[in-house]
Design a protein around this motif. Sequence first.
Motif, short mmCIF file in Angstrom:
data_model
loop_
_atom_site.label_atom_id
_atom_site.label_comp_id
_atom_site.label_asym_id
_atom_site.label_seq_id
_atom_site.Cartn_x
_atom_site.Cartn_y
_atom_site.Cartn_z
N ASP A 38 44.61 -0.51 46.03
CA ASP A 38 44.91 -0.40 47.46
C ASP A 38 43.86 0.43 48.17
O ASP A 38 43.54 0.19 49.32
CB ASP A 38 46.27 0.26 47.67
CG ASP A 38 47.42 -0.56 47.14
OD1 ASP A 38 47.37 -1.80 47.26
OD2 ASP A 38 48.37 0.04 46.60
N HIS A 39 43.34 1.43 47.45
CA HIS A 39 42.42 2.40 48.04
C HIS A 39 41.30 2.64 47.05
O HIS A 39 41.54 2.73 45.85
CB HIS A 39 43.17 3.71 48.31
CG HIS A 39 42.40 4.67 49.15
ND1 HIS A 39 42.54 4.72 50.51
CD2 HIS A 39 41.46 5.59 48.83
CE1 HIS A 39 41.74 5.66 50.99
NE2 HIS A 39 41.07 6.19 49.99
N LEU A 40 40.07 2.74 47.56
CA LEU A 40 38.92 2.94 46.68
C LEU A 40 38.08 4.12 47.14
O LEU A 40 37.96 4.38 48.34
CB LEU A 40 38.02 1.70 46.67
CG LEU A 40 38.63 0.41 46.15
CD1 LEU A 40 37.65 -0.73 46.33
CD2 LEU A 40 39.00 0.56 44.69
N VAL A 41 37.49 4.77 46.18
CA VAL A 41 36.47 5.77 46.43
C VAL A 41 35.21 5.23 45.77
O VAL A 41 35.20 4.94 44.57
CB VAL A 41 36.84 7.15 45.84
CG1 VAL A 41 35.70 8.13 46.03
CG2 VAL A 41 38.13 7.67 46.47
N VAL A 42 34.16 5.06 46.56
CA VAL A 42 32.89 4.52 46.04
C VAL A 42 31.91 5.68 45.96
O VAL A 42 31.70 6.40 46.93
CB VAL A 42 32.33 3.41 46.96
CG1 VAL A 42 31.00 2.89 46.42
CG2 VAL A 42 33.34 2.29 47.10
N VAL A 43 31.32 5.84 44.76
CA VAL A 43 30.39 6.93 44.51
C VAL A 43 29.03 6.34 44.18
O VAL A 43 28.93 5.38 43.41
CB VAL A 43 30.89 7.80 43.33
CG1 VAL A 43 29.90 8.90 43.02
CG2 VAL A 43 32.27 8.37 43.65
N GLY A 44 28.00 6.92 44.76
CA GLY A 44 26.62 6.52 44.46
C GLY A 44 25.74 7.74 44.38
O GLY A 44 25.77 8.60 45.26
N ARG A 45 25.00 7.86 43.29
CA ARG A 45 24.12 9.00 43.06
C ARG A 45 24.86 10.33 43.22
O ARG A 45 24.34 11.28 43.80
CB ARG A 45 22.89 8.95 43.95
CG ARG A 45 21.99 7.78 43.63
CD ARG A 45 20.66 7.90 44.31
NE ARG A 45 19.88 6.73 43.97
CZ ARG A 45 18.61 6.77 43.66
NH1 ARG A 45 17.97 7.90 43.67
NH2 ARG A 45 17.96 5.68 43.36
N GLY A 46 26.08 10.37 42.74
CA GLY A 46 26.86 11.61 42.75
C GLY A 46 27.49 11.97 44.07
O GLY A 46 28.10 13.03 44.20
N MET A 47 27.39 11.10 45.06
CA MET A 47 27.95 11.36 46.39
C MET A 47 29.01 10.32 46.73
O MET A 47 28.85 9.15 46.38
CB MET A 47 26.85 11.30 47.46
CG MET A 47 25.67 12.24 47.23
SD MET A 47 26.09 13.97 47.44
CE MET A 47 26.42 14.02 49.17
N VAL A 48 30.06 10.75 47.43
CA VAL A 48 31.07 9.80 47.90
C VAL A 48 30.48 9.03 49.07
O VAL A 48 30.08 9.61 50.08
CB VAL A 48 32.37 10.52 48.32
CG1 VAL A 48 33.35 9.54 48.95
CG2 VAL A 48 33.01 11.21 47.12
N ILE A 49 30.40 7.72 48.90
CA ILE A 49 29.84 6.84 49.94
C ILE A 49 30.96 6.30 50.83
O ILE A 49 30.79 6.12 52.02
CB ILE A 49 29.08 5.67 49.30
CG1 ILE A 49 27.90 6.19 48.49
CG2 ILE A 49 28.60 4.68 50.34
CD1 ILE A 49 27.21 5.13 47.66
N ALA A 50 32.11 6.04 50.21
CA ALA A 50 33.25 5.52 50.97
C ALA A 50 34.53 5.99 50.32
O ALA A 50 34.62 6.14 49.11
CB ALA A 50 33.21 4.00 51.01
N ASP A 51 35.53 6.20 51.16
CA ASP A 51 36.88 6.59 50.73
C ASP A 51 37.82 5.89 51.70
O ASP A 51 38.11 6.41 52.76
CB ASP A 51 37.01 8.11 50.80
CG ASP A 51 38.36 8.63 50.31
OD1 ASP A 51 39.26 7.80 50.03
OD2 ASP A 51 38.51 9.86 50.22
#
Length: 146
Positions: A38-51
């Motif tokens: 239902d909900h995603l947290v996208v991480v790239g290079r150690g940083m949260v890109i989307a929540d």
Amino acid sequence: MDPEGIVWMRGFLRSLARQGRAILVSSHLMSELEDTADHLVVVGRGMVIADASVAELIAAASADRVTVRTPARADAMTVLARAGAEVTATAPDVFTVSGLPPERVVSLLSENAVPFAELSAHRATLEEAYMELTRDAVEFRARVAS
């Protein structure tokens, strides 16, 4: 997993979520996450890109993109470009429109008597949304084989 196992796992994860539990799943199977989360947290290079929710991520990636099929491609593209759309030919009788909602595309083509056989709003996949979100946060890029 086999199909039965996948259905069971989806149900199990949803039952845990209904109990108020947070579920952390790390996966590269975007189509599976699209059907499960239902909900995603996208991480790239150690940083949260989307929540955000899956629906929000897909809506943002879908933008106002419309595919149009018409026997009058040049006329249709001209009308829509004059209205501020970005138009890209994709086949002899097909093009993609960005920057105008589908309703406005229909209205402009109709007002200008430009025939069209098909018009469909683009719905991005979670994979497309992920690729767009992470395009600047990846170390290695996949290349399409020629």
